[in-house]
Design an enzyme around this catalytic site. Structure first.
Site, PDB file in Angstrom:
ATOM      1  N   ASP A  68       4.978  -3.594   6.759  1.00 18.05           N
ATOM      2  CA  ASP A  68       4.408  -4.287   6.906  1.00 18.05           C
ATOM      3  C   ASP A  68       4.185  -4.503   8.428  1.00 18.05           C
ATOM      4  OD1 ASP A  68       4.517  -5.980   6.711  1.00 18.05           O
ATOM      5  OD2 ASP A  68       2.403  -7.245   5.746  1.00 18.05           O
ATOM      6  N   ASN A  69       5.679  -5.143   9.057  1.00 20.54           N
ATOM      7  CA  ASN A  69       6.352  -5.213   9.814  1.00 20.54           C
ATOM      8  C   ASN A  69       7.310  -5.027  10.612  1.00 20.54           C
ATOM      9  OD1 ASN A  69       9.087  -6.998   9.717  1.00 20.54           O
ATOM     10  ND2 ASN A  69       7.890  -6.774   8.329  1.00 20.54           N
ATOM     11  N   CYS A 123       1.560 -16.796  30.621  1.00 20.96           N
ATOM     12  CA  CYS A 123       0.513 -17.901  31.527  1.00 20.96           C
ATOM     13  C   CYS A 123      -1.041 -17.583  31.153  1.00 20.96           C
ATOM     14  CB  CYS A 123       0.054 -17.802  32.802  1.00 20.96           C
ATOM     15  SG  CYS A 123       1.629 -18.038  33.810  1.00 20.96           S
ATOM     16  N   ALA A 133       1.021  -1.148   0.187  1.00 20.58           N
ATOM     17  CA  ALA A 133      -0.133   0.390  -0.215  1.00 20.58           C
ATOM     18  C   ALA A 133       1.260   1.315  -0.252  1.00 20.58           C
ATOM     19  CB  ALA A 133      -1.070   0.065   1.646  1.00 20.58           C
ATOM     20  N   ARG A 188      -6.583  -0.428  -2.421  1.00 20.99           N
ATOM     21  CA  ARG A 188      -5.234   0.271  -1.715  1.00 20.99           C
ATOM     22  C   ARG A 188      -4.187   0.430  -2.302  1.00 20.99           C
ATOM     23  NH1 ARG A 188      -6.137  -4.054   0.866  1.00 20.99           N
ATOM     24  NH2 ARG A 188      -3.694  -5.421   2.499  1.00 20.99           N
ATOM     25  N   LYS A 210       4.633  -8.494  -7.064  1.00 17.14           N
ATOM     26  CA  LYS A 210       4.258  -6.949  -6.448  1.00 17.14           C
ATOM     27  C   LYS A 210       4.850  -5.650  -7.225  1.00 17.14           C
ATOM     28  CE  LYS A 210       1.073  -7.347  -2.448  1.00 17.14           C
ATOM     29  NZ  LYS A 210       1.476  -6.513  -0.848  1.00 17.14           N
ATOM     30  N   ASP A 227      10.057  -6.419  -2.661  1.00 17.13           N
ATOM     31  CA  ASP A 227       8.958  -7.521  -2.292  1.00 17.13           C
ATOM     32  C   ASP A 227       8.233  -8.279  -3.066  1.00 17.13           C
ATOM     33  OD1 ASP A 227       6.541  -8.053  -1.482  1.00 17.13           O
ATOM     34  OD2 ASP A 227       6.270  -5.536  -1.358  1.00 17.13           O
TER      35      ASP A 227
END
Length: 950
Positions: free
Chosen positions: A465-466, A521, A367, A404, A417, A393
């Site tokens: 995106d990370n 936990c 995007a 988008r 992409k 990419d």
């Protein structure tokens, strides 16, 4: 209706033709379900009355006021968007009593109830694992409350916050006694907003939305300056000339006349002159930012979702102009008859030539990446003979990307992409020099993106995106002293960051611990939301299919692996070494290493039994359903959902999907091919022997993370110690290493539907959710959460890319004032903006001198083609040049030098190979050596020695 200049759809062949008709087909192709038509005549009342929303751009003030009055009187939402050079203006009028259904679009706040008092007012106590996020006056609803069930049937209750874990509600003194459970959820209330028509709003300075509190006077001045600019154009029939002082004086006098009525306390006269100097400019990044904001307001007008702008907003990026001492003259801005005249009118031709010579690396073509590439094409970045853009990419285009990532079309689905994006921007600007790669940026691609590659760049843009990818890329930029542009989105939220060598801090490591981090936990034993089960599934995926294979491979090639592992603590060492041993021993010998596809299916079936039956039975043995706490309250209450074991059913699709995905992934890490054929898998399952299970009373299950940490500090018991010693002896066997073969770790990839990754995550999570009666999530929802996907919408990505490219202007000019740069954070849903200067890099002192993370010691290991340095030569070189004596030297975790005299005569690269027990890859041109110095041995910080091998 939107009358706007969509310059990225226009080509040189369209010169002299109508912009609307030339753009029509491209706009229609973006979404075939949206009807788009072109109107080439004059705007009139009949045309405007056909629409619910009208957006004006490139219009006169008289037109804006006339059509604004018409729209206001007829209930048509009216928006004006205008940009002039480095300044932008936005106006909204949605009529009288415009109803907003959802103020911010955020997921309604919720909390788990721990207790409710019978009182007037009643007080609700929330679980203390997370603060509630309610505010005074919020209205909430109740569900799943046991005992005080009257609350479950109430539509909504107004609250008053008492603290981070409590709030008061209505009179509960007459209600039943609260017993257990319950969830409280925010109920969003519609509200109405009144707007003034433009003719009235022009006179009301209070209607300015302040988006930058460092520029209050400037933006109030721009409110008058844009009106004066319209007056100038009406009188002179032209815009002010670039850098022409008489025109600037005229415009300033007109602003002063307007202020005789407005009575602003302070006029920013410099801003007025800058607006005059740049008003003929037409800049893609400014258009992208203002256009993104305007499009978001259109969505608000149509959907009544999010809080609309009330009513004016001004934006400027005058910091992009050359810094003092680098001023341009009027003659530099004459029209050249090129596609970049609008940019040259602001910055001059020399800057345009410099832009075109830039070499940039764009990581990500999603995007934000698409929006950046569009802007790069429009401004001409890398479009000269010496310029170049490299984009990488590894993802392929999916149908969901089309809403988008506007460089892609339906015909591109399934294509890389980066390839499709590069082709699209070449069509926008045929002079673009761009190369597309499909590589994941990381250690595996260092052979391509090496020292020579980065040293040939002018800068880097991160469209990832990370966080992990950003951190890695940031490290590369620090290592090679390159600037980085970074931006991200989360729905309507966006942020941008610019990293400038030696001037700003870097993006840095992700060392923060989010306030909503899931307690261990909770993940292990007490999940109560689908996010918990998805994170649990991701953790199992990473542990079984990535970390264990990586540990096995490290053991096979690194003789010091076992000893280093033992140094991490007994509990962790036992888990790691047990995993290594089990995956080296074949199943027939009692281990877990398969030799056939049938072995993989057998492992997956037994794993299913362990996770969804045996572990739950053990948990219920330790904490039976009727268990009570020391205070007499039910143990299974509040956020603790009492689980139930599952029974495997080969006819249950989720059960079979888990076995199919787990077996295939298990096969992959051993190089064994599998199948998706359920019939053949069921046939194998008929032969699988699933051992019976009896819960053990000796097992301890931790209820809190604190309890877990306390037990870890106590260390392992005698049995675990004995097992550690046994494993240490077994793993020391030379014959074991000689007969073992390497494994194939799996990196989680959410976007490949053929790799079994999301199949495993969805099935594993939903089975866990079934254990705890948590509503399941479908594949799309699971992909968003487990893949840690940051939702993106086109309006936010356009705004983020525009802001990033404004910072790019500054980098290309080489601006060296921190005050020139901006970091940003904004929420388009509520028109909230924060602008700030980047922070300077933290400095530290070493032997009386100050350093930052940008400082390093660059050492030519071969000193101009000579024989490579020895370790002794390196120590002497650093001593002579920097006055510092190396006492220790690390390469990653390996100790290169710690006082060993015998290493002084060895070449540095030979020592590195010796201590790492691995060859230096041929592509490795530079070694990062981390030193400590005897002059300040206790200092934790020291400049990295960048040791060049060529």
């Amino acid at each position: 209706m939107a009358a706007t200049t969509v310059c990225f759809f226009l080509k040189e062949s369209h010169l002299g033709q109508n912009r609307a008709t030339c753009s029509l087909q491209q706009l229609s192709d973006l979404n075939p379900r949206v009807q788009v038509s072109a109107h080439t005549g004059a705007l009139d009342e009949e045309l405007l009355l056909r629409f619910q929303v009208v957006v004006l751009t490139d219009s006169s003030l008289d037109e804006q006021k006339r059509f604004g009055e018409l729209c206001h009187s007829r209930g048509i939402r009216f928006i004006v968007a205008d940009t002039r050079g480095l300044c932008g203006q936005l106006f909204c009028d949605f009529g009288e009593e415009f109803e907003v259904l959802d103020k911010d679009g955020e997921t309604p706040a919720s909390a788990i109830i721990q207790g409710i008092t019978k009182d007037n007012p009643g007080v609700v106590l929330c679980m203390d694992d997370r603060r509630h996020s309610f505010s005074n006056g919020d209205r909430v609803s109740f569900s799943e409350v046991q005992g005080m069930t009257e609350l479950n049937s109430m539509e909504s209750v107004e609250i008053k916050v008492r603290g981070p874990y409590s709030f008061s509600i209505c009179d509960t003194s007459g209600f039943s006694k609260y017993e257990r459970g319950g969830i409280v959820t925010e109920v969003k209330q519609p509200f109405k907003v009144n707007f003034k028509p433009m003719s009235e709003a022009l006179l009301d300075i209070k209607l300015l939305t302040m988006n930058d509190f460092g520029k209050i006077a400037r933006h109030q001045t721009l409110h008058l300056a844009f009106q004066a600019l319209h007056g100038f154009v009406k009188k002179e029939q032209r815009l002010p000339r670039p850098r022409y002082q008489p025109d600037a004086d005229t415009l300033l006098n007109m602003v002063r006349e307007l202020n005789a009525v407005a009575l602003l306390e302070e006029l920013d006269e410099a801003a007025v002159r800058s607006l005059s100097f740049t008003a003929r400019g037409d800049l893609a990044p400014i258009n992208a930012f203002i256009g993104g904001l305007a499009a978001q307001e259109v969505i608000k007008a149509c959907s009544r979702k999010f809080t609309p702008l009330r009513q004016w907003l001004y934006f400027d990026a005058l910091e992009c102009l050359p810094e003092e001492g680098d001023q341009l003259e009027e003659g530099d801005f004459s029209s050249k008859g090129t596609r970049h005249d609008g940019q040259i009118a602001v910055f001059g031709p020399a800057f345009q030539e410099k832009l075109e010579r830039q070499k940039y690396f764009l990581v990500g073509a999603g995007a934000i990446g698409c929006e950046l590439l569009k802007n790069f094409a429009l401004i001409g970045l890398g479009a000269g003979d010496e310029g170049h853009i490299t984009v990488t990419d590894m993802d392929f285009i999916e149908k969901s990307n089309l809403n988008r990532q506007f460089l892609f079309r339906p015909k591109d689905i399934g294509k890389p992409k980066s390839d499709a994006a590069a082709k699209a921007v070449r069509e926008m600007n045929p002079r673009m020099n761009i190369t597309a790669h499909q590589n994941r940026l990381g250690p595996d691609s260092e052979g391509l993106y090496d020292y020579n590659f980065f040293m040939g760049l002018d800068g880097v843009a991160a469209a990832l995106d990370n966080v992990e990818g950003r951190v890695y890329l940031d490290g590369c930029c620090v290592q090679h002293q390159k600037p980085m542009l970074e931006g991200g989105t989360l729905g309507s939220k966006g942020h941008t960051l610019v990293v400038v060598p030696h001037l700003t801090e870097s993006y840095g490591q992700d060392t923060s611990t989010p306030s909503n981090a899931i307690p261990l936990c909770t993940l292990k034993n007490f999940p109560h939301r689908i996010e918990h089960t998805l994170q649990w599934a991701r953790d199992h995926f990473e542990g079984q299919f990535k970390q264990i294979p990586e540990s096995v491979n490290l053991y096979l090639r690194d003789e010091g692996f076992v000893e280093r592992t033992l140094g991490h603590g007994d509990a962790e060492a036992l888990e790691v070494l047990e995993g290594v041993w089990n995956n080296l021993e074949s199943m027939k010998d009692g281990g877990q290493r398969p030799t056939s596809w049938e072995d993989c299916v057998s492992w997956a079936r037994r794993k299913w039994e362990t996770l969804y039956n045996n572990d739950i039975c053990q948990l219920l043995h330790c904490f039976p359903p009727e268990q009570v706490t020391a205070t007499g309250l039910p143990f299974w209450s509040g956020s603790k959902r009492c689980p139930h074991p599952l029974t495997f059913d080969p006819n249950n699709s989720t059960h079979m999907e888990y076995v199919m995905a787990a077996a295939n992934l298990y096969g992959q890490i051993y190089g064994i091919n599998g199948t998706r054929d359920f019939a053949s898998i069921r046939k194998i399952l008929e032969t699988v022997n699933v051992p019976s299970f009896t819960p053990k009373s000796s097992v301890k299950i931790h209820v809190t993370d604190k309890e877990m940490e306390e037990d870890k500090e106590k260390g392992t018991d005698e049995a675990d110690q004995a097992r550690l010693e046994e494993l240490k002896g077994k793993l020391a066997s030379p014959s074991l290493k000689g007969s073992a073969v390497q494994m194939y770790p799996v990196d989680f990839e959410k976007d490949d539907d053929t790799n079994f990754h999301m199949d495993y995550i969805v099935a594993a999570s939903n089975l866990r959710a079934e254990n705890y009666d948590i509503p399941a999530a479908d594949r799309h929802q699971s992909k968003l959460i487990a893949g840690r996907i940051i939702p993106a919408i086109a309006t936010t990505t356009a705004a983020v890319a525009g802001l990033m490219c404004l910072e790019l202007y500054k980098l290309v000019q080489g601006q060296q004032k921190l005050s020139s740069y901006r970091t940003s954070y904004f929420m388009l849903s509520v028109q909230y903006f924060v602008w700030a200067q980047p922070r300077r890099p933290q400095s530290y002192e070493l032997a009386g001198k100050k350093y930052t993370l940008w400082d390093d010691f660059l050492v030519d290991g071969r000193r101009g083609g000579q024989q490579e340095m020895t370790l002794g030569d390196l120590r002497q070189y650093v001593k002579d040049k920097y006055g510092l004596t190396i006492c220790t030297l690390f390469y990653g975790p390996a100790i290169v030098y710690n006082g060993q005299e015998e290493r002084h005569k060895q070449r540095v690269s030979d020592v590195v190979k010796m201590v790492t027990k691995a060859d230096i890859p041929p592509h490795k041109k530079m070694l990062d050596l981390l030193p400590s110095f005897s002059e300040d041995e206790d200092n934790e910080n020291a400049p990295t020695i960048r040791y060049l091998l060529v």
